[in-house]
Design an enzyme around this catalytic site. Structure first.
Site, PDB file in Angstrom:
ATOM      1  N   CYS A 159       0.829  -1.213   0.000  1.00 13.17           N
ATOM      2  CA  CYS A 159       0.000   0.000   0.000  1.00 13.17           C
ATOM      3  C   CYS A 159       0.861   1.259   0.000  1.00 13.17           C
ATOM      4  CB  CYS A 159      -0.938  -0.021   1.207  1.00 13.17           C
ATOM      5  SG  CYS A 159      -1.924   1.460   1.334  1.00 13.17           S
ATOM      6  N   CYS A 192      -1.599   1.712  -3.008  1.00 13.08           N
ATOM      7  CA  CYS A 192      -2.573   2.803  -2.806  1.00 13.08           C
ATOM      8  C   CYS A 192      -1.958   4.204  -2.807  1.00 13.08           C
ATOM      9  CB  CYS A 192      -3.297   2.649  -1.474  1.00 13.08           C
ATOM     10  SG  CYS A 192      -3.358   1.001  -0.790  1.00 13.08           S
ATOM     11  N   LYS A 220      -0.012   5.380  -6.027  1.00 13.14           N
ATOM     12  CA  LYS A 220      -1.034   5.379  -7.100  1.00 13.14           C
ATOM     13  C   LYS A 220      -1.956   6.572  -6.974  1.00 13.14           C
ATOM     14  CE  LYS A 220      -4.924   3.638  -6.344  1.00 13.14           C
ATOM     15  NZ  LYS A 220      -5.898   2.654  -5.867  1.00 13.14           N
ATOM     16  N   TYR A 272       6.496   4.800   9.346  1.00 11.49           N
ATOM     17  CA  TYR A 272       6.096   3.446   9.764  1.00 11.49           C
ATOM     18  C   TYR A 272       7.216   2.787  10.570  1.00 11.49           C
ATOM     19  CZ  TYR A 272       1.670   2.816   7.270  1.00 11.49           C
ATOM     20  OH  TYR A 272       0.368   2.891   6.866  1.00 11.49           O
ATOM     21  N   TYR A 308      -9.399  -3.284 -11.098  1.00 16.95           N
ATOM     22  CA  TYR A 308      -9.261  -1.871 -10.720  1.00 16.95           C
ATOM     23  C   TYR A 308      -7.888  -1.323 -11.043  1.00 16.95           C
ATOM     24  CZ  TYR A 308      -6.801  -2.787  -6.246  1.00 16.95           C
ATOM     25  OH  TYR A 308      -5.892  -3.143  -5.280  1.00 16.95           O
ATOM     26  N   GLU A 321      -7.383   1.905 -13.359  1.00 17.29           N
ATOM     27  CA  GLU A 321      -6.785   3.107 -12.767  1.00 17.29           C
ATOM     28  C   GLU A 321      -5.549   3.538 -13.565  1.00 17.29           C
ATOM     29  OE1 GLU A 321      -8.201   2.490  -8.134  1.00 17.29           O
ATOM     30  OE2 GLU A 321      -6.209   1.804  -8.696  1.00 17.29           O
ATOM     31  N   ARG A 348     -15.263  -6.701 -12.717  1.00 14.16           N
ATOM     32  CA  ARG A 348     -16.195  -7.719 -12.203  1.00 14.16           C
ATOM     33  C   ARG A 348     -16.470  -7.458 -10.716  1.00 14.16           C
ATOM     34  NH1 ARG A 348     -17.264 -12.445 -14.569  1.00 14.16           N
ATOM     35  NH2 ARG A 348     -15.557 -12.271 -16.025  1.00 14.16           N
ATOM     36  N   ALA A 387     -13.426   1.431  -3.907  1.00 10.69           N
ATOM     37  CA  ALA A 387     -13.439   2.425  -4.987  1.00 10.69           C
ATOM     38  C   ALA A 387     -12.479   2.032  -6.087  1.00 10.69           C
ATOM     39  CB  ALA A 387     -13.043   3.792  -4.429  1.00 10.69           C
ATOM     40  N   HIS A 410     -27.356  22.154  -1.051  1.00 11.63           N
ATOM     41  CA  HIS A 410     -27.368  22.633  -2.427  1.00 11.63           C
ATOM     42  C   HIS A 410     -26.417  23.806  -2.606  1.00 11.63           C
ATOM     43  CE1 HIS A 410     -29.196  23.229  -6.336  1.00 11.63           C
ATOM     44  NE2 HIS A 410     -29.267  24.520  -6.088  1.00 11.63           N
ATOM     45  N   GLU A 441     -25.852  15.953  -3.145  1.00  9.32           N
ATOM     46  CA  GLU A 441     -27.274  16.114  -2.831  1.00  9.32           C
ATOM     47  C   GLU A 441     -28.124  15.135  -3.647  1.00  9.32           C
ATOM     48  OE1 GLU A 441     -29.354  19.759  -4.115  1.00  9.32           O
ATOM     49  OE2 GLU A 441     -27.611  20.230  -5.354  1.00  9.32           O
TER      50      GLU A 441
HETATM   51  P1  FAD Z   1       1.402  -6.103   1.899  1.00  7.57           P
HETATM   52  O1  FAD Z   1       1.069  -4.693   2.165  1.00  7.57           O
HETATM   53  O2  FAD Z   1       1.617  -6.534   0.499  1.00  7.57           O
HETATM   54  O3  FAD Z   1       2.681  -6.432   2.770  1.00  7.57           O
HETATM   55  C1  FAD Z   1       3.349  -7.666   2.685  1.00  7.57           C
HETATM   56  C2  FAD Z   1       4.809  -7.426   2.965  1.00  7.57           C
HETATM   57  O4  FAD Z   1       5.459  -8.674   3.177  1.00  7.57           O
HETATM   58  C3  FAD Z   1       5.561  -6.761   1.822  1.00  7.57           C
HETATM   59  O5  FAD Z   1       6.213  -5.608   2.288  1.00  7.57           O
HETATM   60  C4  FAD Z   1       6.557  -7.826   1.354  1.00  7.57           C
HETATM   61  O6  FAD Z   1       7.788  -7.270   0.913  1.00  7.57           O
HETATM   62  C5  FAD Z   1       6.754  -8.638   2.621  1.00  7.57           C
HETATM   63  N1  FAD Z   1       7.168 -10.022   2.403  1.00  7.57           N
HETATM   64  C6  FAD Z   1       6.646 -10.933   1.547  1.00  7.57           C
HETATM   65  N2  FAD Z   1       7.228 -12.147   1.733  1.00  7.57           N
HETATM   66  C7  FAD Z   1       8.132 -11.987   2.726  1.00  7.57           C
HETATM   67  C8  FAD Z   1       9.043 -12.869   3.381  1.00  7.57           C
HETATM   68  N3  FAD Z   1       9.094 -14.162   3.064  1.00  7.57           N
HETATM   69  N4  FAD Z   1       9.843 -12.372   4.355  1.00  7.57           N
HETATM   70  C9  FAD Z   1       9.791 -11.055   4.713  1.00  7.57           C
HETATM   71  N5  FAD Z   1       8.938 -10.189   4.124  1.00  7.57           N
HETATM   72  C10 FAD Z   1       8.114 -10.643   3.157  1.00  7.57           C
HETATM   73  N6  FAD Z   1      -5.961  -1.231  -1.417  1.00  7.57           N
HETATM   74  C11 FAD Z   1      -6.851  -0.285  -1.012  1.00  7.57           C
HETATM   75  O7  FAD Z   1      -7.506  -0.469   0.027  1.00  7.57           O
HETATM   76  N7  FAD Z   1      -7.034   0.876  -1.728  1.00  7.57           N
HETATM   77  C12 FAD Z   1      -6.329   1.123  -2.856  1.00  7.57           C
HETATM   78  O8  FAD Z   1      -6.520   2.178  -3.492  1.00  7.57           O
HETATM   79  C13 FAD Z   1      -5.381   0.166  -3.299  1.00  7.57           C
HETATM   80  N8  FAD Z   1      -4.630   0.388  -4.405  1.00  7.57           N
HETATM   81  C14 FAD Z   1      -3.697  -0.525  -4.782  1.00  7.57           C
HETATM   82  C15 FAD Z   1      -2.937  -0.263  -5.922  1.00  7.57           C
HETATM   83  C16 FAD Z   1      -2.001  -1.161  -6.350  1.00  7.57           C
HETATM   84  C17 FAD Z   1      -1.193  -0.852  -7.571  1.00  7.57           C
HETATM   85  C18 FAD Z   1      -1.803  -2.367  -5.618  1.00  7.57           C
HETATM   86  C19 FAD Z   1      -0.783  -3.374  -6.083  1.00  7.57           C
HETATM   87  C20 FAD Z   1      -2.545  -2.643  -4.495  1.00  7.57           C
HETATM   88  C21 FAD Z   1      -3.500  -1.728  -4.061  1.00  7.57           C
HETATM   89  N9  FAD Z   1      -4.302  -1.960  -2.937  1.00  7.57           N
HETATM   90  C22 FAD Z   1      -5.222  -1.028  -2.541  1.00  7.57           C
HETATM   91  C23 FAD Z   1      -4.212  -3.230  -2.179  1.00  7.57           C
HETATM   92  C24 FAD Z   1      -3.385  -3.059  -0.918  1.00  7.57           C
HETATM   93  O9  FAD Z   1      -2.117  -2.562  -1.240  1.00  7.57           O
HETATM   94  C25 FAD Z   1      -3.269  -4.415  -0.222  1.00  7.57           C
HETATM   95  O10 FAD Z   1      -4.560  -4.928   0.013  1.00  7.57           O
HETATM   96  C26 FAD Z   1      -2.542  -4.292   1.121  1.00  7.57           C
HETATM   97  O11 FAD Z   1      -1.254  -3.746   0.962  1.00  7.57           O
HETATM   98  C27 FAD Z   1      -2.444  -5.690   1.767  1.00  7.57           C
HETATM   99  O12 FAD Z   1      -1.693  -5.618   2.955  1.00  7.57           O
HETATM  100  P2  FAD Z   1      -0.891  -6.905   3.477  1.00  7.57           P
HETATM  101  O13 FAD Z   1      -0.386  -6.540   4.831  1.00  7.57           O
HETATM  102  O14 FAD Z   1      -1.732  -8.097   3.344  1.00  7.57           O
HETATM  103  O15 FAD Z   1       0.298  -7.097   2.457  1.00  7.57           O
END
Ligand code: FAD
Length: 448
Positions: free
Chosen positions: A43, A48, A51, A99, A178, A182, A205, A342, A437, A442
């Site tokens: 994200c 997110c 993007k 973070y 999406y 986008e 879908r 969205a 309005h 509205e």
């Molecule tokens: P992630 O955020 O993917 O975190 C997983 C982490 O684990 C990563 O940092 C990865 O490097 C790490 N990792 C993986 N394997 C290992 C390992 N073996 N050892 C150590 N680290 C590891 N969601 C929305 O709600 N709104 C949006 O507008 C939106 N836009 C998006 C746009 C794009 C282009 C993409 C790709 C996704 C978007 N999403 C959006 C989805 C959103 O990013 C994910 O749903 C969210 O990040 C999921 O969180 P998570 O904690 O499950 O995984």
């Protein structure tokens, strides 16, 4: 009693993993989180956040054009991708730092390495170090799925889209979800010729049919090209560096960039889950119960890797519920009913609850109220784009089952309206609310 190095070891510092680590540590647990790429996860780093910043950047193309109709003397403007992407990536760095600070301030040990599982309580780090934990949380997210056709290595995914040197003149985007829609909007607004190809003739879908049709119609009117029933066959790199893409049912097309937005696979490959008897579903997602517990009693999973609803706020809620339940003596479960979502297309789409089709399939009938209007701003700007708001209600009680919208700023409007849907209000509650309005919102209290 067995003793472990940590009470909780989290694999993946994304939306779910960061929340779970921070909250578990605040509840007093000894926590470590391993991250193989960058703290913040998809994200923050390549989803997110960057993007949405590109969407804002892209919108200026239309805003600057419209400004002339509002009396502004706007000279022909140039767009500099390098400036935008540098500023976007600087902002990503800032949030990544924030973070990291939050985890450090809560006493979470950050291990900047890939981690794999060696058993119900065992973890091996990329450096070879082995550690143990009473509980393991897998929060590794998902990764773009790329079709294995000849020449697929010449294509990019959303991961690389944030690191392009320049905006391609011609781009082909494969997919119709999406992310595909986008990025089609983003690249189009930055001046690329965009062709979106899809295996079926359905885009987005799961979203309401009338709303997706409206987006398709507006996108085509803007100049985005769609090719349906086109199965990817291969990419050939030509001498001048351009890419010739072959697909079923259509002539090949030559472009400068191919982007795959063809779904996301749970990141479970080579994670060692089999050493602990963690069951995966047919798509490779970790099977969990309502408390995020996998088929191994000491291993839990949250977020995209479980493939429930792949959205950041869901991963965050799952991480919070896990930590509160396990370490805060506060059993909590996530409610997956009426989750708003969205698509930040141009114009955007937003929806919550059942679509008209889903409501009719579930209850046999549904009452539908709509407002199909041209926003005041679009009228003066000479922009021929109509918005559509749609409320789907229970035919007997008039309780709102779903709300679906396309038009300027609808994600902002829907977030507030989703509270009413979640609260189980009826159409009458909307009608009783006096219109504010003149606004676009509205129309929500004036639906017919
Ligand atoms: P992630 O955020 O993917 O975190 C997983 C982490 O684990 C990563 O940092 C990865 O490097 C790490 N990792 C993986 N394997 C290992 C390992 N073996 N050892 C150590 N680290 C590891 N969601 C929305 O709600 N709104 C949006 O507008 C939106 N836009 C998006 C746009 C794009 C282009 C993409 C790709 C996704 C978007 N999403 C959006 C989805 C959103 O990013 C994910 O749903 C969210 O990040 C999921 O969180 P998570 O904690 O499950 O995984």
């Amino acid at each position: 009693m067995a003793s472990y190095d940590y009470d909780l070891f989290v694999i993946g510092a994304g939306s779910g993993g960061v929340r779970a680590s921070r909250v578990a540590a605040a509840h007093g647990a000894k926590v470590a989180v391993a991250e193989e790429y960058r703290v913040g996860g998809t994200c923050v780093i390549r989803g997110c956040v960057p993007k949405k910043l590109l969407i804002y950047g892209a919108h200026f193309a239309e805003d600057l054009a419209d400004a002339r109709r509002f009396g502004w003397n706007v000279p022909d403007c140039d767009f500099d991708w390098k400036v935008l992407i540098k500023n976007v990536l600087d902002e990503v760095d800032r949030i990544n730092g924030a973070y990291t600070d939050t985890l450090n301030n809560n006493g979470v040990e950050i291990i900047q390495e890939r981690a794999t599982i060696t058993g119900p309580h065992g973890i091996r780090l990329a450096s070879g170090r082995e550690v143990t934990a009473k509980t393991i949380l897998v929060a590794v997210g998902a990764t773009p799925s790329v079709p294995k056709c000849p020449g697929h290595e010449h294509g990019i995914t959303s991961n690389e889209a944030f690191h392009l040197e320049s905006i391609p003149k011609r781009i082909l985007i494969a997919g119709a979800g999406y992310i595909a829609n986008e990025f089609a909007g983003i690249f189009h607004q930055f001046g690329a010729h965009v062709t979106l190809i899809n295996r079926t003739d359905v885009i987005l879908r799961g979203y309401d049919e009338q709303i997706r049709d409206r987006l398709l119609q507006i996108s085509m009117m803007k100049g985005i090209e769609f090719r349906f029933h086109a199965d990817f066959q291969g990419i050939e790199k030509l001498k001048d560096g351009s890419l010739k893409v072959s697909m079923s049912g259509h002539e090949p097309i030559v472009v400068d960039c191919v982007m795959f937005a063809t779904g996301r696979d749970p990141n479970t490959a080579d994670l060692g889950l089999e050493t602990a008897g963690v069951e995966l579903d047919a798509k490779g997602a970790i099977v969990v119960d309502d408390d995020n517990r996998s088929t191994c009693a000491s291993i839990y999973a949250v977020g995209d890797v479980t493939n429930r609803i792949q959205l950041t706020p869901i991963a965050i809620r799952e991480g919070q519920a896990f930590a509160d339940t396990m370490f805060g003596n506060k059993p909590t479960r996530v409610d997956y009913e009426n989750v708003p979502s969205a698509v930040f297309s141009h114009p955007p789409i937003a929806g919550v609850g059942l679509t008209e089709g889903q409501a009719k399939a579930k209850f046999g009938s549904a009452k539908v109220y709509t407002s199909d209007f041209r926003p005041m701003k679009n009228v003066l700007a000479g922009r021929n784009e109509r918005s559509l708001y749609k409320m789907v209600c229970d035919s007997e009680t008039d309780k709102i089952l779903g709300l679906h919208m396309i038009g300027p700023d609808v994600p902002e409007i829907l977030q507030a309206a989703a509270i009413a849907v979640k609260a189980g209000l009826t159409k009458a509650a909307f009608d009783q609310t006096v219109a504010l309005h003149p606004t676009m919102a509205e129309e929500l209290v004036l639906l017919r």
